[in-house]
Design an enzyme around this catalytic site. Sequence first.
Site, short mmCIF file in Angstrom:
data_model
loop_
_atom_site.label_atom_id
_atom_site.label_comp_id
_atom_site.label_asym_id
_atom_site.label_seq_id
_atom_site.Cartn_x
_atom_site.Cartn_y
_atom_site.Cartn_z
CB CYS A 109 22.26 3.08 55.70
SG CYS A 109 21.43 3.94 57.04
CD GLU A 153 18.75 10.62 54.78
OE1 GLU A 153 19.69 10.23 54.07
OE2 GLU A 153 18.65 10.26 55.98
O1 K2U Z 1 20.78 8.20 55.70
C1 K2U Z 1 21.94 7.82 55.54
O2 K2U Z 1 22.38 6.83 56.10
C2 K2U Z 1 22.85 8.52 54.54
C3 K2U Z 1 22.76 7.71 53.29
C4 K2U Z 1 21.86 8.42 52.37
C5 K2U Z 1 21.53 7.68 51.12
C6 K2U Z 1 22.00 6.40 50.85
C7 K2U Z 1 21.65 5.78 49.64
C8 K2U Z 1 20.82 6.41 48.75
C9 K2U Z 1 20.37 7.66 49.05
C10 K2U Z 1 20.72 8.29 50.24
C11 K2U Z 1 24.16 7.40 52.73
O3 K2U Z 1 25.08 7.03 53.65
S1 K2U Z 1 24.88 8.64 51.88
C12 K2U Z 1 26.17 7.75 51.07
C13 K2U Z 1 25.91 7.89 49.63
C14 K2U Z 1 26.66 8.81 48.94
C15 K2U Z 1 26.37 9.03 47.61
C16 K2U Z 1 25.32 8.33 46.98
C17 K2U Z 1 24.58 7.41 47.70
C18 K2U Z 1 24.88 7.17 49.03
NI NI Z 2 20.42 5.77 56.11
#
Ligand code: K2U
Ligand code: NI
Length: 183
Positions: A109, A153
Amino acid sequence: MLSMKDIIRDGHPTLRQIASEVSIPPSEGDQQILKDMLEYVRNSQSPELASRYGLRPGIGLAAPQINIPKRMIAVHVTDNNELLSYALFNPKIVSHSVQRSYLAAGEGCLSVDESIPGFVPRYAKVTVKGTDLEGKEVKLRLKGLPAIVFQHEIDHLNGIMFYDHINKQNPFLPIENAIAIER
Ligand code: K2U
Ligand code: NI
Protein backbone atom coordinates in the site's frame (compact mmCIF):
# COMPACT_ATOMS: atom_id res chain seq x y z
CA MET A 1 1.29 16.92 -10.02
CA LEU A 2 0.85 14.66 -6.97
CA SER A 3 3.94 13.16 -5.34
CA MET A 4 4.74 10.97 -2.34
CA LYS A 5 4.64 14.03 -0.02
CA ASP A 6 0.90 14.25 -0.73
CA ILE A 7 0.28 10.63 0.37
CA ILE A 8 -0.58 10.22 4.06
CA ARG A 9 0.79 7.21 5.93
CA ASP A 10 -0.67 4.53 8.19
CA GLY A 11 -1.68 5.98 11.53
CA HIS A 12 -3.17 9.13 9.99
CA PRO A 13 -6.84 9.23 11.13
CA THR A 14 -8.19 9.97 7.62
CA LEU A 15 -7.17 6.44 6.54
CA ARG A 16 -9.65 5.04 9.09
CA GLN A 17 -12.57 7.33 8.22
CA ILE A 18 -15.58 6.43 6.07
CA ALA A 19 -15.20 8.69 3.02
CA SER A 20 -18.17 10.84 1.91
CA GLU A 21 -20.15 10.40 -1.29
CA VAL A 22 -19.24 12.88 -4.02
CA SER A 23 -22.19 14.91 -5.33
CA ILE A 24 -22.93 14.18 -8.98
CA PRO A 25 -22.45 15.92 -11.37
CA PRO A 26 -18.96 16.31 -9.93
CA SER A 27 -17.63 19.81 -9.26
CA GLU A 28 -14.65 21.12 -11.22
CA GLY A 29 -12.60 20.78 -8.04
CA ASP A 30 -13.48 17.11 -7.54
CA GLN A 31 -12.85 16.40 -11.22
CA GLN A 32 -9.39 17.97 -10.96
CA ILE A 33 -8.53 15.96 -7.84
CA LEU A 34 -9.54 12.71 -9.54
CA LYS A 35 -7.60 13.62 -12.70
CA ASP A 36 -4.53 14.32 -10.53
CA MET A 37 -4.93 10.93 -8.84
CA LEU A 38 -5.07 9.07 -12.16
CA GLU A 39 -2.06 11.07 -13.36
CA TYR A 40 -0.12 10.02 -10.23
CA VAL A 41 -0.82 6.32 -10.84
CA ARG A 42 0.13 6.59 -14.51
CA ASN A 43 3.29 8.63 -13.76
CA SER A 44 4.33 6.22 -11.01
CA GLN A 45 4.48 3.41 -13.57
CA SER A 46 6.93 5.32 -15.78
CA PRO A 47 10.45 4.36 -14.57
CA GLU A 48 11.78 7.72 -15.76
CA LEU A 49 9.10 9.85 -14.02
CA ALA A 50 9.06 7.61 -10.94
CA SER A 51 12.81 8.05 -10.42
CA ARG A 52 12.80 11.76 -11.34
CA TYR A 53 10.03 12.60 -8.85
CA GLY A 54 10.61 9.83 -6.30
CA LEU A 55 7.21 8.21 -6.94
CA ARG A 56 6.47 4.78 -5.48
CA PRO A 57 4.87 2.73 -8.25
CA GLY A 58 1.18 2.11 -7.76
CA ILE A 59 -1.66 0.54 -9.74
CA GLY A 60 -4.36 2.32 -7.74
CA LEU A 61 -4.97 5.28 -5.45
CA ALA A 62 -7.92 6.34 -3.28
CA ALA A 63 -8.67 9.96 -2.28
CA PRO A 64 -8.33 9.31 1.48
CA GLN A 65 -4.66 8.50 0.77
CA ILE A 66 -4.14 12.15 -0.20
CA ASN A 67 -6.08 13.22 2.90
CA ILE A 68 -9.33 13.83 1.03
CA PRO A 69 -12.08 11.73 2.65
CA LYS A 70 -14.21 11.56 -0.51
CA ARG A 71 -15.32 8.45 -2.45
CA MET A 72 -12.99 8.72 -5.42
CA ILE A 73 -10.52 6.12 -6.79
CA ALA A 74 -8.10 5.87 -9.70
CA VAL A 75 -6.91 2.54 -11.15
CA HIS A 76 -4.38 2.05 -13.95
CA VAL A 77 -3.45 -1.60 -14.35
CA THR A 78 -2.42 -3.88 -17.19
CA ASP A 79 -3.68 -7.45 -16.95
CA ASN A 80 -3.11 -10.08 -19.66
CA ASN A 81 -1.91 -7.26 -21.97
CA GLU A 82 -5.17 -5.39 -21.45
CA LEU A 83 -4.93 -1.90 -19.93
CA LEU A 84 -7.68 -0.91 -17.51
CA SER A 85 -7.57 2.77 -16.66
CA TYR A 86 -10.43 4.13 -14.59
CA ALA A 87 -11.11 7.21 -12.48
CA LEU A 88 -14.38 6.72 -10.61
CA PHE A 89 -16.60 8.70 -8.26
CA ASN A 90 -18.64 6.76 -5.70
CA PRO A 91 -17.50 3.26 -6.75
CA LYS A 92 -19.58 0.44 -5.24
CA ILE A 93 -19.31 -3.34 -5.38
CA VAL A 94 -22.84 -4.33 -6.42
CA SER A 95 -22.19 -8.09 -6.65
CA HIS A 96 -19.37 -10.55 -6.13
CA SER A 97 -18.45 -14.22 -6.47
CA VAL A 98 -18.45 -16.62 -3.55
CA GLN A 99 -15.05 -17.78 -4.73
CA ARG A 100 -12.09 -15.89 -3.32
CA SER A 101 -8.72 -14.92 -4.76
CA TYR A 102 -5.52 -13.44 -3.41
CA LEU A 103 -2.18 -12.14 -4.65
CA ALA A 104 0.35 -14.92 -4.06
CA ALA A 105 3.00 -12.26 -3.25
CA GLY A 106 0.67 -10.50 -0.80
CA GLU A 107 -0.33 -6.84 -1.04
CA GLY A 108 1.33 -3.52 -0.36
CA CYS A 109 0.00 0.00 0.00
CA LEU A 110 1.31 3.45 -0.88
CA SER A 111 0.23 4.52 2.60
CA VAL A 112 2.12 1.72 4.36
CA ASP A 113 5.89 2.09 4.15
CA GLU A 114 6.79 -1.26 5.64
CA SER A 115 6.08 -4.64 4.10
CA ILE A 116 3.30 -6.61 5.87
CA PRO A 117 3.44 -10.20 4.62
CA GLY A 118 0.45 -12.47 4.34
CA PHE A 119 -2.42 -13.54 2.10
CA VAL A 120 -5.22 -10.96 1.66
CA PRO A 121 -8.49 -12.76 0.82
CA ARG A 122 -10.49 -10.94 -1.84
CA TYR A 123 -13.53 -11.85 -3.98
CA ALA A 124 -12.35 -13.51 -7.21
CA LYS A 125 -14.95 -11.61 -9.29
CA VAL A 126 -16.70 -8.31 -8.56
CA THR A 127 -19.14 -6.08 -10.39
CA VAL A 128 -18.43 -2.41 -9.66
CA LYS A 129 -20.70 0.54 -10.43
CA GLY A 130 -19.58 4.15 -10.31
CA THR A 131 -19.51 7.48 -12.12
CA ASP A 132 -16.66 8.44 -14.44
CA LEU A 133 -14.97 11.82 -14.87
CA GLU A 134 -17.56 12.87 -17.45
CA GLY A 135 -20.37 12.09 -15.00
CA LYS A 136 -21.40 8.90 -16.84
CA GLU A 137 -22.53 5.75 -14.96
CA VAL A 138 -20.13 2.86 -15.52
CA LYS A 139 -20.54 -0.84 -14.66
CA LEU A 140 -17.41 -3.01 -14.62
CA ARG A 141 -17.22 -6.79 -14.36
CA LEU A 142 -13.75 -7.57 -13.01
CA LYS A 143 -11.64 -10.59 -12.18
CA GLY A 144 -7.95 -11.29 -11.57
CA LEU A 145 -5.62 -8.45 -10.56
CA PRO A 146 -8.07 -5.68 -11.59
CA ALA A 147 -10.70 -7.15 -9.24
CA ILE A 148 -8.13 -7.13 -6.42
CA VAL A 149 -7.06 -3.54 -7.06
CA PHE A 150 -10.63 -2.25 -7.06
CA GLN A 151 -11.35 -4.05 -3.77
CA HIS A 152 -8.13 -2.64 -2.25
CA GLU A 153 -9.10 0.91 -3.30
CA ILE A 154 -12.77 0.65 -2.28
CA ASP A 155 -11.56 -0.65 1.12
CA HIS A 156 -9.69 2.67 1.50
CA LEU A 157 -13.02 4.51 1.15
CA ASN A 158 -14.34 2.49 4.11
CA GLY A 159 -11.30 2.99 6.36
CA ILE A 160 -10.04 -0.57 5.77
CA MET A 161 -6.34 -1.35 5.23
CA PHE A 162 -5.19 -4.46 3.37
CA TYR A 163 -3.52 -5.95 6.45
CA ASP A 164 -6.86 -5.93 8.31
CA HIS A 165 -7.74 -8.98 6.20
CA ILE A 166 -4.55 -10.97 6.98
CA ASN A 167 -4.90 -13.92 9.38
CA LYS A 168 -3.08 -12.72 12.53
CA GLN A 169 -2.31 -16.23 13.80
CA ASN A 170 -1.07 -17.58 10.47
CA PRO A 171 -0.63 -14.92 7.75
CA PHE A 172 0.00 -17.56 5.08
CA LEU A 173 -2.84 -19.88 6.06
CA PRO A 174 -4.15 -21.22 2.72
CA ILE A 175 -7.42 -19.52 1.77
CA GLU A 176 -10.09 -22.09 1.03
CA ASN A 177 -11.61 -22.22 -2.46
CA ALA A 178 -9.36 -19.35 -3.56
CA ILE A 179 -7.41 -18.59 -6.73
CA ALA A 180 -3.76 -17.57 -6.18
CA ILE A 181 -2.89 -14.71 -8.55
CA GLU A 182 0.72 -14.17 -9.62
CA ARG A 183 1.46 -10.50 -10.35
O1 K2U B 1 -3.90 1.82 -2.75
C1 K2U B 1 -2.67 1.76 -2.79
O2 K2U B 1 -1.98 1.93 -1.79
C2 K2U B 1 -1.97 1.35 -4.07
C3 K2U B 1 -1.71 -0.12 -3.93
C4 K2U B 1 -2.73 -0.82 -4.74
C5 K2U B 1 -2.72 -2.30 -4.59
C6 K2U B 1 -1.87 -2.98 -3.74
C7 K2U B 1 -1.92 -4.38 -3.68
C8 K2U B 1 -2.84 -5.07 -4.42
C9 K2U B 1 -3.69 -4.38 -5.23
C10 K2U B 1 -3.63 -2.99 -5.30
C11 K2U B 1 -0.25 -0.46 -4.27
O3 K2U B 1 0.67 0.39 -3.77
S1 K2U B 1 0.10 -0.56 -5.90
C12 K2U B 1 1.65 -1.39 -5.84
C13 K2U B 1 1.45 -2.66 -6.55
C14 K2U B 1 1.91 -2.73 -7.84
C15 K2U B 1 1.65 -3.88 -8.57
C16 K2U B 1 0.93 -4.94 -8.00
C17 K2U B 1 0.47 -4.83 -6.69
C18 K2U B 1 0.75 -3.69 -5.95
NI1 NI C 1 -3.50 1.10 -0.39
